[in-house]
Design a protein around this motif. Structure first.
Motif, PDB file in Angstrom:
ATOM      1  N   ILE B  14      37.660  35.661  32.160  1.00 50.89           N
ATOM      2  CA  ILE B  14      38.180  34.301  32.365  1.00 50.89           C
ATOM      3  C   ILE B  14      37.818  33.787  33.757  1.00 50.89           C
ATOM      4  O   ILE B  14      37.831  32.596  33.997  1.00 50.89           O
ATOM      5  CB  ILE B  14      39.709  34.208  32.150  1.00 50.89           C
ATOM      6  CG1 ILE B  14      40.470  35.234  32.995  1.00 50.89           C
ATOM      7  CG2 ILE B  14      40.045  34.361  30.685  1.00 50.89           C
ATOM      8  CD1 ILE B  14      41.941  34.893  33.137  1.00 50.89           C
ATOM      9  N   GLN B  15      37.510  34.686  34.667  1.00 47.40           N
ATOM     10  CA  GLN B  15      37.028  34.264  35.981  1.00 47.40           C
ATOM     11  C   GLN B  15      35.929  35.224  36.418  1.00 47.40           C
ATOM     12  O   GLN B  15      35.949  36.399  36.041  1.00 47.40           O
ATOM     13  CB  GLN B  15      38.170  34.211  37.006  1.00 47.40           C
ATOM     14  CG  GLN B  15      38.879  35.539  37.267  1.00 47.40           C
ATOM     15  CD  GLN B  15      38.130  36.452  38.219  1.00 47.40           C
ATOM     16  OE1 GLN B  15      37.534  35.997  39.199  1.00 47.40           O
ATOM     17  NE2 GLN B  15      38.155  37.744  37.944  1.00 47.40           N
ATOM     18  N   LYS B  16      34.965  34.730  37.164  1.00 44.61           N
ATOM     19  CA  LYS B  16      33.844  35.592  37.576  1.00 44.61           C
ATOM     20  C   LYS B  16      33.784  35.755  39.093  1.00 44.61           C
ATOM     21  O   LYS B  16      32.869  36.381  39.616  1.00 44.61           O
ATOM     22  CB  LYS B  16      32.508  34.994  37.101  1.00 44.61           C
ATOM     23  CG  LYS B  16      32.452  34.673  35.622  1.00 44.61           C
ATOM     24  CD  LYS B  16      32.021  35.884  34.805  1.00 44.61           C
ATOM     25  CE  LYS B  16      31.920  35.520  33.329  1.00 44.61           C
ATOM     26  NZ  LYS B  16      31.956  36.671  32.458  1.00 44.61           N
ATOM     27  N   GLU B  22      38.262  43.969  43.559  1.00 43.27           N
ATOM     28  CA  GLU B  22      38.603  42.906  44.519  1.00 43.27           C
ATOM     29  C   GLU B  22      39.942  42.269  44.185  1.00 43.27           C
ATOM     30  O   GLU B  22      40.767  42.018  45.077  1.00 43.27           O
ATOM     31  CB  GLU B  22      37.498  41.835  44.526  1.00 43.27           C
ATOM     32  CG  GLU B  22      36.220  42.290  45.213  1.00 43.27           C
ATOM     33  CD  GLU B  22      35.022  41.403  44.906  1.00 43.27           C
ATOM     34  OE1 GLU B  22      34.025  41.525  45.631  1.00 43.27           O
ATOM     35  OE2 GLU B  22      35.065  40.608  43.941  1.00 43.27           O
ATOM     36  N   LEU B  23      40.170  42.034  42.900  1.00 43.98           N
ATOM     37  CA  LEU B  23      41.456  41.460  42.483  1.00 43.98           C
ATOM     38  C   LEU B  23      42.604  42.376  42.880  1.00 43.98           C
ATOM     39  O   LEU B  23      43.625  41.921  43.401  1.00 43.98           O
ATOM     40  CB  LEU B  23      41.470  41.226  40.967  1.00 43.98           C
ATOM     41  CG  LEU B  23      40.720  39.995  40.461  1.00 43.98           C
ATOM     42  CD1 LEU B  23      40.622  40.027  38.945  1.00 43.98           C
ATOM     43  CD2 LEU B  23      41.388  38.702  40.924  1.00 43.98           C
ATOM     44  N   SER B  24      42.421  43.680  42.663  1.00 40.21           N
ATOM     45  CA  SER B  24      43.480  44.633  43.011  1.00 40.21           C
ATOM     46  C   SER B  24      43.846  44.519  44.485  1.00 40.21           C
ATOM     47  O   SER B  24      45.026  44.518  44.850  1.00 40.21           O
ATOM     48  CB  SER B  24      43.040  46.075  42.733  1.00 40.21           C
ATOM     49  OG  SER B  24      42.531  46.189  41.447  1.00 40.21           O
ATOM     50  N   ILE B 188      45.031  34.715  38.464  1.00 39.93           N
ATOM     51  CA  ILE B 188      43.671  35.065  38.910  1.00 39.93           C
ATOM     52  C   ILE B 188      42.648  33.969  38.644  1.00 39.93           C
ATOM     53  O   ILE B 188      41.587  33.958  39.237  1.00 39.93           O
ATOM     54  CB  ILE B 188      43.179  36.404  38.281  1.00 39.93           C
ATOM     55  CG1 ILE B 188      43.024  36.286  36.770  1.00 39.93           C
ATOM     56  CG2 ILE B 188      44.114  37.549  38.634  1.00 39.93           C
ATOM     57  CD1 ILE B 188      42.272  37.455  36.171  1.00 39.93           C
ATOM     58  N   ASN B 189      42.986  33.043  37.761  1.00 40.00           N
ATOM     59  CA  ASN B 189      42.055  31.948  37.481  1.00 40.00           C
ATOM     60  C   ASN B 189      42.510  30.650  38.134  1.00 40.00           C
ATOM     61  O   ASN B 189      42.305  29.568  37.593  1.00 40.00           O
ATOM     62  CB  ASN B 189      41.881  31.776  35.967  1.00 40.00           C
ATOM     63  CG  ASN B 189      40.583  31.064  35.606  1.00 40.00           C
ATOM     64  OD1 ASN B 189      39.648  31.027  36.408  1.00 40.00           O
ATOM     65  ND2 ASN B 189      40.533  30.482  34.431  1.00 40.00           N
TER      66      ASN B 189
END
Lengths: 207, 207
Positions: B14-16, B22-24, B188-189
């Motif tokens: 849903i997001q790139k 990195e999200l963590s 996250i998006n």
């Protein structure tokens, strides 16, 4: 040294199975097959476990070895005899770090990979594809019998030939020192398994 | 599972902009204590390598890491638990493999499924989707607030509301007495992941 007690390894492929997969495997077992590897990569975990439990039961009934492809959780859950690791999967060291006791088969495509897998604690190797196969796209170019011979000379652990195997080709593989052969299509697509497995028995001396 | 009211699911489809790792880092750094690693496209090796890195980050920030579906990846990476959907392993089988100290989460799309998850021994259940969502393609209608309330009232394990939760509807969700919210796209998006996390945490702490 520990050695797997089989020469013919049946690898499942339910999409190309002549009978429904459970019947096909049971017919093979009835005909004398002593090792079955469940490899159905497109199943959900739930479906995989459903099938794994059924195959564990039937392989136990025939006192055959049961091998789970790649999934250590499924292998442990159904108490499979071996976990099989594809060549590009998780390292053997990482598996052994979590579970020291689990026995491991490993696919390799080169001498270097074979030596490394042996050092890491693999119990046996699958090397291929030896011959051209309809699935060859998935496995790369045929390695040939000479490479199989070299691999056999490079490691002490048993090496099984895989890829385009039929009974006459199995004879050639045994001729260069293979422990046995791993077969998909020649057994999965066959109707008369008693006869087909019988051909292998003649060549391998025992299954 | 204290201070785990915000449960964030990582997603790279849903997001790139950010990877799972990195999200963590961003999520943990800004106070998220419960993260689910969900990726349906990676192969086993990629899943394992990513999970290992995520686990290190989560540990550093004392956050818990839950793996979607793959019990093998949870075991090998040392993650804190697994989240199970309807196509995955059963809670009972996972409990056999992971023991009682790991977290097992279930998914429910109905009251019956939520009650079953509790009976089977799940530690929490994700119920939804509550609102329309674009993170996953859904054929059924959103459950809405009143059905969520019913689930919260009837089960005693922690219930996480999931699906289409954004900071503007979170108060309404919390009015049901739900334990927490599971969010993916809603955090996250968004343009600014950091401020989205902070907004969510602020609202959750206030209530």
């Amino acid at each position: 040294m520990y050695s797997p007690d089989f020469r013919l390894l049946l690898i499942t492929d339910r999409k190309n199975s002549y009978h429904p997969i459970l019947k096909q495997v049971e017919e093979c077992l009835k005909a004398g097959v002593r090792a079955v590897q469940l490899r159905e990569k497109d199943l959900t975990t739930g479906e995989l476990i459903f099938l794994a439990k059924k195959l564990r039961n039937v392989t136990s009934k025939y006192k055959a070895k049961f091998i789970i492809n790649e999934r250590i959780d499924v292998a442990m859950l159904v108490e499979a005899d071996y976990l099989h690791l594809p060549s590009s999967s998780i390292d053997i060291e990482d598996i052994k770090c979590f579970n020291k006791k689990i026995r491991i088969g490993k696919s390799v495509h080169s001498i270097q990979e074979a030596i490394r897998a042996e050092k890491s604690g693999a119990d046996y190797l699958l090397f291929g594809p030896i011959f051209s196969t309809p699935n060859k796209k998935r496995f790369g170019k045929p390695q040939g019998l000479n490479s199989l011979k070299e691999i056999n000379l490079s490691v002490k652990i048993p090496v099984y030939a895989v890829g385009g195997i039929n009974s006459s080709r199995a004879r050639k593989c045994m001729g260069v020192g293979a422990e046995g052969v791993a077969v998909i299509r020649d057994l999965m697509c066959s109707e008369n398994l008693k006869q087909r497995v019988g051909e292998y028995k003649k060549i391998l001396n025992k299954l | 599972m204290k201070s785990c009211k915000l449960y964030v699911i990582t997603d790279v489809n849903i997001q790139k902009k950010y990877s799972h790792v990195e999200l963590s880092e961003i999520l943990c750094k800004n106070g998220v204590k419960l993260i689910q690693f969900r990726d349906k496209l990676m192969n086993t090796k990629e899943l394992f390598q990513t999970a290992k890195k995520m686990k290190i980050i989560c540990e550093k920030y004392k956050a818990k890491l839950i793996i979607n579906d793959r019990v093998d990846i949870a075991m090998l990476s040392g993650a804190d638990g697994v989240h199970l959907g309807k196509d995955d392993m059963s809670v009972k089988d996972v409990r056999k493999l992971l023991g009682k100290n790991k977290i097992i989460g279930g998914t429910a799309h109905s009251l019956k499924e939520a009650i079953d998850a509790e009976k089977d021994g799940a530690d929490y259940v994700g119920y939804g989707h509550i609102f329309p969502t674009q993170t996953k393609l859904k054929s059924d209608k959103p459950k809405g607030i009143s059905k969520l309330k019913e689930v919260v009232d009837k089960v005693s394990i922690a219930v996480y509301a999931i699906g289409g939760i954004i900071h503007s509807n979170i108060e309404e969700v919390l009015s049901t007495g739900v334990y927490g919210v599971a969010v993916s796209g809603g955090i996250i998006n968004t343009k600014n992941v950091k401020s989205s996390v902070r907004n969510f945490l602020r609202i959750l702490n206030e209530s």
